[in-house]
Design an enzyme around this catalytic site. Structure first.
Site, PDB file in Angstrom:
ATOM      1  N   LYS A  58       0.853  -1.205  -0.033  1.00 25.45           N
ATOM      2  CA  LYS A  58      -0.007  -0.068  -0.017  1.00 25.45           C
ATOM      3  C   LYS A  58       1.086   1.258  -0.215  1.00 25.45           C
ATOM      4  CE  LYS A  58      -2.711  -2.453   3.104  1.00 25.45           C
ATOM      5  NZ  LYS A  58      -3.208  -2.593   4.746  1.00 25.45           N
ATOM      6  N   GLY A  59       2.068   0.989   0.162  1.00 28.34           N
ATOM      7  CA  GLY A  59       2.995   2.397   0.556  1.00 28.34           C
ATOM      8  C   GLY A  59       3.217   3.111  -0.724  1.00 28.34           C
ATOM      9  N   GLU A 114       6.903   2.425  -6.888  1.00 26.74           N
ATOM     10  CA  GLU A 114       7.444   1.822  -5.404  1.00 26.74           C
ATOM     11  C   GLU A 114       7.685   2.776  -4.379  1.00 26.74           C
ATOM     12  OE1 GLU A 114       7.328  -0.602  -3.387  1.00 26.74           O
ATOM     13  OE2 GLU A 114       8.732  -2.236  -3.862  1.00 26.74           O
ATOM     14  N   ASP A 115       7.311   2.529  -3.246  1.00 25.41           N
ATOM     15  CA  ASP A 115       7.453   3.608  -2.161  1.00 25.41           C
ATOM     16  C   ASP A 115       9.051   3.688  -1.535  1.00 25.41           C
ATOM     17  OD1 ASP A 115       7.617   1.147  -1.170  1.00 25.41           O
ATOM     18  OD2 ASP A 115       6.238   1.539   0.687  1.00 25.41           O
ATOM     19  N   ASP A 118      14.664  -1.146  -0.505  1.00 22.07           N
ATOM     20  CA  ASP A 118      15.342  -1.403   0.330  1.00 22.07           C
ATOM     21  C   ASP A 118      16.410  -2.553   0.058  1.00 22.07           C
ATOM     22  OD1 ASP A 118      16.144  -1.609   3.277  1.00 22.07           O
ATOM     23  OD2 ASP A 118      14.524  -2.879   3.750  1.00 22.07           O
ATOM     24  N   LYS A 146      17.331   3.249  -0.176  1.00 24.65           N
ATOM     25  CA  LYS A 146      18.206   3.069   0.830  1.00 24.65           C
ATOM     26  C   LYS A 146      19.338   2.319   0.089  1.00 24.65           C
ATOM     27  CE  LYS A 146      15.010   2.038   4.756  1.00 24.65           C
ATOM     28  NZ  LYS A 146      14.678   1.215   5.641  1.00 24.65           N
ATOM     29  N   VAL A 168      11.951   4.333   7.789  1.00 28.10           N
ATOM     30  CA  VAL A 168      11.207   5.802   7.700  1.00 28.10           C
ATOM     31  C   VAL A 168       9.392   5.576   7.572  1.00 28.10           C
ATOM     32  CG1 VAL A 168      13.090   7.109   6.912  1.00 28.10           C
ATOM     33  CG2 VAL A 168      11.595   5.604   5.371  1.00 28.10           C
ATOM     34  N   ASP A 174       4.516   2.940   6.200  1.00 25.12           N
ATOM     35  CA  ASP A 174       3.826   2.706   7.539  1.00 25.12           C
ATOM     36  C   ASP A 174       4.928   1.877   8.466  1.00 25.12           C
ATOM     37  OD1 ASP A 174       3.764   0.045   6.360  1.00 25.12           O
ATOM     38  OD2 ASP A 174       2.392  -0.495   8.218  1.00 25.12           O
ATOM     39  N   ARG A 180       1.066   6.304   7.869  1.00 27.72           N
ATOM     40  CA  ARG A 180       0.828   6.257   6.225  1.00 27.72           C
ATOM     41  C   ARG A 180       0.411   7.752   5.937  1.00 27.72           C
ATOM     42  NH1 ARG A 180       1.731   1.355   3.957  1.00 27.72           N
ATOM     43  NH2 ARG A 180       0.731  -0.358   4.863  1.00 27.72           N
TER      44      ARG A 180
HETATM   45  P1  IMP Z   1      12.732  -4.657  -0.164  1.00 24.68           P
HETATM   46  O1  IMP Z   1      12.009  -5.778  -0.901  1.00 24.68           O
HETATM   47  O2  IMP Z   1      13.692  -5.063   0.975  1.00 24.68           O
HETATM   48  O3  IMP Z   1      13.380  -3.762  -1.169  1.00 24.68           O
HETATM   49  O4  IMP Z   1      11.393  -3.858   0.683  1.00 24.68           O
HETATM   50  C1  IMP Z   1      10.598  -3.284  -0.124  1.00 24.68           C
HETATM   51  C2  IMP Z   1       9.408  -3.141   0.823  1.00 24.68           C
HETATM   52  O5  IMP Z   1       9.904  -3.135   2.215  1.00 24.68           O
HETATM   53  C3  IMP Z   1       9.043  -1.618   0.734  1.00 24.68           C
HETATM   54  O6  IMP Z   1       7.914  -1.726  -0.343  1.00 24.68           O
HETATM   55  C4  IMP Z   1       8.434  -1.453   2.098  1.00 24.68           C
HETATM   56  O7  IMP Z   1       7.285  -1.734   2.284  1.00 24.68           O
HETATM   57  C5  IMP Z   1       9.190  -2.122   3.056  1.00 24.68           C
HETATM   58  N1  IMP Z   1      10.411  -1.066   3.715  1.00 24.68           N
HETATM   59  C6  IMP Z   1      11.485  -1.161   3.608  1.00 24.68           C
HETATM   60  N2  IMP Z   1      12.090  -0.129   4.274  1.00 24.68           N
HETATM   61  C7  IMP Z   1      11.033   0.599   4.763  1.00 24.68           C
HETATM   62  C8  IMP Z   1      10.961   1.540   5.729  1.00 24.68           C
HETATM   63  O8  IMP Z   1      11.887   2.050   5.948  1.00 24.68           O
HETATM   64  N3  IMP Z   1       9.964   2.040   6.147  1.00 24.68           N
HETATM   65  C9  IMP Z   1       8.695   1.370   5.903  1.00 24.68           C
HETATM   66  N4  IMP Z   1       8.574   0.346   4.985  1.00 24.68           N
HETATM   67  C10 IMP Z   1       9.770  -0.220   4.471  1.00 24.68           C
END
Ligand code: IMP
Length: 200
Positions: A58-59, A114-115, A118, A146, A168, A174, A180
């Site tokens: 939902k981000g 994408e929000d 990570d 990040k 964050v 969230d 959010r």
């Molecule tokens: P990844 O697969 O590790 O790149 O994660 C992506 C998802 O992790 C994002 O779409 C977010 O929903 C969540 N996420 C990663 N870091 C944060 C953060 O600092 N705050 C909130 N959600 C995060």
């Protein structure tokens, strides 16, 4: 974190919340300006082309809504929901689909929205899935990156802000489904139990 499983720490008793301190990292004003510039970059690359936005629930919802309004021209949306997180702020590294797209992306100019990037595992999963569906173009826009945390070898085509390795919230992101609706992106830190503090 969109659609993520519950993130309340098992140490927190019902009715109590750990103290959470929020500090503004990126103000809404800066977000608005950056989103406007990102939209210009995207339109420069796809002039006169219908753009199909695929938001990752939902981000990405607030970012997608603002980006769509800045893009102008022909724009359509669809949404997908995936989970990549277990409990707390830690990723399990697993990605699972909760809701697929409603319409085909075959032959379309698709922009995944994408929000935050990570580890990159979610985006890697999504790109592999979408590539198989034969879009005309497949691009990625992320609001936050990040970079230090990256595990998967993926990059966004359009990035709003590179941020440090901090958890964050706000502007769609969230913690335990809260925050959010904050207009700014804030760093959240957990401390001893108590009330949420918001620092400017
Ligand atoms: P990844 O697969 O590790 O790149 O994660 C992506 C998802 O992790 C994002 O779409 C977010 O929903 C969540 N996420 C990663 N870091 C944060 C953060 O600092 N705050 C909130 N959600 C995060």
């Amino acid at each position: 974190m969109p659609t993520k499983a519950t993130k309340r720490s098992p140490r927190v008793k019902p009715g109590h919340r750990e103290e959470e301190t929020l500090r503004v990292l990126i103000s809404h004003q800066r977000i608005r300006e950056r989103v406007r510039h990102m939209a210009q970059e995207i339109r420069r690359d796809f002039p006169n082309e219908p753009i199909h936005l695929v938001g990752v629930l939902k981000g990405s919802v607030l970012f997608l809504a603002d980006l769509a309004r800045e893009l102008g021209g022909e724009v359509s949306f669809d949404f997908i929901s995936v989970s990549s997180y277990g409990k707390g702020m830690d990723s399990t590294g697993e990605v699972k689909m909760n809701k697929d797209l409603d319409v085909t992306i075959e032959g379309r100019s698709v922009l995944v929205v994408e929000d935050i990037l990570d580890t990159g595992l979610t985006l890697k999963y999504l790109l592999r899935l979408f590539e198989e569906r034969k879009p005309k173009h497949l691009r990625v826009a992320v609001l936050l990156d990040k970079v230090e945390r990256r595990i998967a070898d993926v990059k966004a085509d359009y990035t709003g802000f590179v941020i440090p390795n901090e958890f964050v919230v706000g502007y769609g992101l969230d913690y335990d489904e809260r925050y959010r609706n904050l207009p700014d992106v804030c760093i959240v830190r957990l401390g001893p139990r108590g009330k949420t503090k918001i620092e400017a």
